[in-house]
Design an enzyme around this catalytic site. Structure first.
Site, PDB file in Angstrom:
ATOM      1  N   SER A  82     -33.555  25.772  -5.338  1.00 21.06           N
ATOM      2  CA  SER A  82     -34.442  26.912  -5.115  1.00 21.06           C
ATOM      3  C   SER A  82     -34.056  28.068  -6.017  1.00 21.06           C
ATOM      4  O   SER A  82     -32.901  28.155  -6.477  1.00 21.06           O
ATOM      5  CB  SER A  82     -34.332  27.359  -3.651  1.00 21.06           C
ATOM      6  OG  SER A  82     -35.020  28.570  -3.425  1.00 21.06           O
ATOM      7  N   TYR A 138     -30.354  30.696   4.234  1.00 20.12           N
ATOM      8  CA  TYR A 138     -31.004  29.701   3.379  1.00 20.12           C
ATOM      9  C   TYR A 138     -30.509  29.840   1.946  1.00 20.12           C
ATOM     10  O   TYR A 138     -30.174  28.842   1.293  1.00 20.12           O
ATOM     11  CB  TYR A 138     -32.516  29.884   3.444  1.00 20.12           C
ATOM     12  CG  TYR A 138     -33.293  28.937   2.559  1.00 20.12           C
ATOM     13  CD1 TYR A 138     -33.522  27.624   2.944  1.00 20.12           C
ATOM     14  CD2 TYR A 138     -33.808  29.368   1.338  1.00 20.12           C
ATOM     15  CE1 TYR A 138     -34.229  26.750   2.137  1.00 20.12           C
ATOM     16  CE2 TYR A 138     -34.521  28.505   0.523  1.00 20.12           C
ATOM     17  CZ  TYR A 138     -34.730  27.204   0.925  1.00 20.12           C
ATOM     18  OH  TYR A 138     -35.429  26.344   0.113  1.00 20.12           O
TER      19      TYR A 138
END
Length: 234
Positions: free
Chosen positions: A130, A143
């Site tokens: 990500s 996250y």
């Protein structure tokens, strides 16, 4: 690595990016696609082999290796997300849960399948990461930490698996139009587009794919772009 005639395993394959991966692998001529999910009955795409796999459970991983020992491509896609900062009431609990899936789950699957990849000629390992691997705006605190750890894991595996000729690719992207971030009011790219770019990069022999423009800008170190892209806490 060429997708045609490959035998692939995709974790978290029942929806979102994982489902897009399974569809594109079949379209590119993969000989077999194991579609792994915690609940294999949720895998409904024709042409794949559903496989029970909760990446947080060692017994599930061992059973998956026993069944899918013919793999030449492993895609670590399974992941979870949670909106909130480290200082939230559930900050520690949520971060541990995301690390267990997003980092330790990928580590567990990679460790288990590395010998099979070696036996089958080397193949490839693709880890879905990500833009949050590099930046943390506080709203996706745990996250981001889990994806940073998974990025470090990926970089290490690239060196550790080089001797057995296993290609290791890191896939980075910003927000993708999936259930994980559907509630966030941010520009999103379709999972199909992300997956096409990822597999193009894999077939081109790349180590890393930056699948959209925000990710490319952030990787170039444009801090202004990073600050304006991630949602900030009020």
């Amino acid at each position: 690595m060429k997708i045609h005639n490959a035998v692939a395993l995709v974790t978290g394959a029942n929806r979102g990016i994982g489902l897009a991966f399974t569809r594109e692998l079949l379209a590119r001529g993969a000989r077999k696609v194991y579609a792994a999910a915690r609940d294999p009955s949720s895998v409904t795409l024709p042409g794949v082999e559903p496989l029970r796999l909760d990446v947080t459970k060692p017994d599930d991983v061992a059973a998956a290796v026993a069944r899918a020992g013919d793999v030449t491509l492993v895609i670590n896609n399974a992941g979870i997300g949670h909106v909130g900062g480290f200082l939230a009431a559930d900050g520690e609990e949520a971060t541990r849960r995301m690390l267990e899936t997003n980092f330790f789950g990928s580590l567990r699957v990679s460790q288990a399948f590395a010998p099979a990849l070696k036996d089958n000629g080397g193949g490839a390992l693709l880890n879905v990461l990500s833009i949050a691997s590099w930046i943390n705006g506080g709203l996706l605190a745990g996250y981001s930490a889990s994806k940073s750890a998974a990025w470090s894991l990926t970089n290490s595996l690239r060196h550790e698996l080089a001797a057995q000729k296993t290609q290791v690719l890191a896939l980075h992207m910003a927000f993708v139009d999936t259930d994980l971030v559907r509630a966030l009011d941010q520009p999103k790219t379709s999972p199909e587009e992300i997956v096409r770019r990822a597999l193009d990069g894999l077939e081109a022999g790349l180590d890393e794919v930056l699948a959209d423009e925000p990710t490319r800008l952030v990787k170039q170190g444009l801090s202004a772009a990073a600050a304006s892209y991630l949602p900030q806490r009020a």
